[in-house]
Design a protein around this motif. Structure first.
Motif, PDB file in Angstrom:
ATOM      1  N   ALA A 120       7.659  -0.585  -7.521  1.00  0.00           N
ATOM      2  CA  ALA A 120       8.795   0.339  -7.531  1.00  0.00           C
ATOM      3  C   ALA A 120       9.642   0.208  -8.792  1.00  0.00           C
ATOM      4  CB  ALA A 120       9.658   0.114  -6.294  1.00  0.00           C
ATOM      5  N   SER A 121       9.706  -0.967  -9.397  1.00  0.00           N
ATOM      6  CA  SER A 121      10.559  -1.179 -10.574  1.00  0.00           C
ATOM      7  C   SER A 121       9.834  -0.901 -11.892  1.00  0.00           C
ATOM      8  CB  SER A 121      11.099  -2.613 -10.576  1.00  0.00           C
ATOM      9  OG  SER A 121      10.012  -3.524 -10.650  1.00  0.00           O
ATOM     10  N   PRO A 134       3.046  -2.765   3.896  1.00  0.00           N
ATOM     11  CA  PRO A 134       3.497  -1.474   4.425  1.00  0.00           C
ATOM     12  C   PRO A 134       5.002  -1.325   4.220  1.00  0.00           C
ATOM     13  CG  PRO A 134       1.992  -2.527   5.953  1.00  0.00           C
ATOM     14  CD  PRO A 134       2.289  -3.527   4.880  1.00  0.00           C
ATOM     15  N   GLY A 135       5.420  -0.141   3.777  1.00  0.00           N
ATOM     16  CA  GLY A 135       6.824   0.160   3.519  1.00  0.00           C
ATOM     17  C   GLY A 135       7.207  -0.001   2.059  1.00  0.00           C
ATOM     18  N   ASP A 136       6.366  -0.669   1.254  1.00  0.00           N
ATOM     19  CA  ASP A 136       6.667  -0.804  -0.190  1.00  0.00           C
ATOM     20  C   ASP A 136       6.586   0.550  -0.869  1.00  0.00           C
ATOM     21  OD1 ASP A 136       6.987  -3.510   0.024  1.00  0.00           O
ATOM     22  OD2 ASP A 136       5.060  -4.047  -0.918  1.00  0.00           O
ATOM     23  N   ARG A 137       7.379   0.707  -1.891  1.00  0.00           N
ATOM     24  CA  ARG A 137       7.334   1.924  -2.710  1.00  0.00           C
ATOM     25  C   ARG A 137       6.495   1.612  -3.950  1.00  0.00           C
ATOM     26  NH1 ARG A 137       8.959   6.379  -0.795  1.00  0.00           N
ATOM     27  NH2 ARG A 137       9.576   7.204  -2.775  1.00  0.00           N
ATOM     28  N   ILE A 138       5.622   2.517  -4.328  1.00  0.00           N
ATOM     29  CA  ILE A 138       4.813   2.358  -5.538  1.00  0.00           C
ATOM     30  C   ILE A 138       4.828   3.666  -6.324  1.00  0.00           C
ATOM     31  CG2 ILE A 138       3.285   0.586  -4.605  1.00  0.00           C
ATOM     32  CD1 ILE A 138       1.175   2.800  -4.207  1.00  0.00           C
ATOM     33  N   HIS A 139       4.510   3.544  -7.587  1.00  0.00           N
ATOM     34  CA  HIS A 139       4.387   4.708  -8.470  1.00  0.00           C
ATOM     35  C   HIS A 139       2.929   4.789  -8.897  1.00  0.00           C
ATOM     36  CE1 HIS A 139       8.742   5.250  -8.958  1.00  0.00           C
ATOM     37  NE2 HIS A 139       8.806   3.926  -8.921  1.00  0.00           N
ATOM     38  N   VAL A 140       2.355   5.975  -8.801  1.00  0.00           N
ATOM     39  CA  VAL A 140       0.954   6.184  -9.180  1.00  0.00           C
ATOM     40  C   VAL A 140       0.945   7.122 -10.389  1.00  0.00           C
ATOM     41  CG1 VAL A 140      -1.298   7.021  -8.438  1.00  0.00           C
ATOM     42  CG2 VAL A 140       0.216   5.877  -6.793  1.00  0.00           C
ATOM     43  N   ASP A 152       1.921   3.099   3.727  1.00  0.00           N
ATOM     44  CA  ASP A 152       1.991   3.185   5.198  1.00  0.00           C
ATOM     45  C   ASP A 152       1.190   2.066   5.844  1.00  0.00           C
ATOM     46  OD1 ASP A 152       3.576   5.430   5.137  1.00  0.00           O
ATOM     47  OD2 ASP A 152       1.878   6.818   5.151  1.00  0.00           O
ATOM     48  N   ASP A 153       0.060   1.779   5.251  1.00  0.00           N
ATOM     49  CA  ASP A 153      -0.824   0.797   5.859  1.00  0.00           C
ATOM     50  C   ASP A 153      -1.564   0.112   4.737  1.00  0.00           C
ATOM     51  OD1 ASP A 153      -2.120  -0.672   7.747  1.00  0.00           O
ATOM     52  OD2 ASP A 153      -3.606   0.894   8.225  1.00  0.00           O
ATOM     53  N   SER A 154      -1.917  -1.127   4.960  1.00  0.00           N
ATOM     54  CA  SER A 154      -2.678  -1.874   3.960  1.00  0.00           C
ATOM     55  C   SER A 154      -3.742  -2.675   4.666  1.00  0.00           C
ATOM     56  CB  SER A 154      -1.735  -2.825   3.214  1.00  0.00           C
ATOM     57  OG  SER A 154      -2.466  -3.700   2.395  1.00  0.00           O
ATOM     58  N   PRO A 155      -4.991  -2.653   4.170  1.00  0.00           N
ATOM     59  CA  PRO A 155      -6.040  -3.396   4.839  1.00  0.00           C
ATOM     60  C   PRO A 155      -5.737  -4.894   4.866  1.00  0.00           C
ATOM     61  CG  PRO A 155      -6.969  -1.965   3.151  1.00  0.00           C
ATOM     62  CD  PRO A 155      -5.487  -1.879   3.055  1.00  0.00           C
ATOM     63  N   SER A 156      -4.860  -5.390   3.982  1.00  0.00           N
ATOM     64  CA  SER A 156      -4.566  -6.816   3.976  1.00  0.00           C
ATOM     65  C   SER A 156      -3.762  -7.211   5.220  1.00  0.00           C
ATOM     66  CB  SER A 156      -3.815  -7.207   2.733  1.00  0.00           C
ATOM     67  OG  SER A 156      -2.547  -6.569   2.690  1.00  0.00           O
ATOM     68  N   THR A 157      -3.079  -6.229   5.811  1.00  0.00           N
ATOM     69  CA  THR A 157      -2.315  -6.525   7.021  1.00  0.00           C
ATOM     70  C   THR A 157      -3.181  -6.391   8.252  1.00  0.00           C
ATOM     71  OG1 THR A 157      -1.551  -4.254   7.174  1.00  0.00           O
ATOM     72  CG2 THR A 157      -0.131  -5.824   6.029  1.00  0.00           C
ATOM     73  N   ALA A 158      -4.326  -5.728   8.110  1.00  0.00           N
ATOM     74  CA  ALA A 158      -5.260  -5.582   9.224  1.00  0.00           C
ATOM     75  C   ALA A 158      -6.118  -6.821   9.306  1.00  0.00           C
ATOM     76  CB  ALA A 158      -6.109  -4.340   9.012  1.00  0.00           C
TER      77      ALA A 158
END
Length: 162
Positions: A120-121, A134-140, A152-158
């Protein structure tokens, strides 16, 4: 009588008219010598000049000077050719480096369909799914602009993959 004749002769020699005539003759002789010397001086100078020219021609200086001029002209043409060749070599090298730089450009990578993800920064690249939650903001970053996204979701949390 003899003494009187001698005295008369001496007196006549000292007469102003006779002295003037004598000096006029002497002056005329000197003038004639001066004119002869004046006429002879240019002729002597011309003779010395001709002799100098002959010595110069005999020394081969003209020939050596012409050879030196040909060598200088040859070296100048070789320098010109070397400079042209070096310029072409530099141009080819610059083109090659430019092509390499273009191939490594991040913008070229984006043009091939890839994206760059930032946190985000905009201070850290996101290189792995494990780097975000999940919930982090990113710039693409895409070739034609940037997206701001939320994870919204990340396989690392699964569940961990085998």
């Amino acid at each position: 009588h003899r003494r009187l004749a001698d005295a008369t002769q001496r007196l006549e020699e000292q007469h102003p008219q006779r002295q003037l005539t004598s000096r006029m003759r002497r002056l005329a002789a000197l003038d004639e010598r001066l004119q002869a010397a004046t006429r002879a001086t240019p002729m002597r100078a011309q003779a010395r000049l001709a002799a100098s020219r002959q010595r110069l021609a005999g020394s081969g200086l003209d020939h050596r000077l012409a050879q030196a001029r040909r060598r200088v002209d040859h070296h100048i043409s070789r320098i010109g050719a070397a400079m042209t060749s070096a310029s072409h070599d530099r141009d080819r090298h610059l083109s090659m480096l430019s092509a390499q730089l273009d191939a490594l450009s991040p913008l070229r990578t984006l043009a091939r369909g890839y994206a760059i993800c930032w946190d985000a920064s905009h201070t850290r690249l996101v290189r792995s799914v494990a780097a975000v939650m999940p919930g982090d903001r990113i710039h693409v970053q895409l070739p034609d602009g940037e997206l701001q996204c939320a994870v919204d979701d990340s396989p690392s949390t699964a569940a961990p993959r085998p």
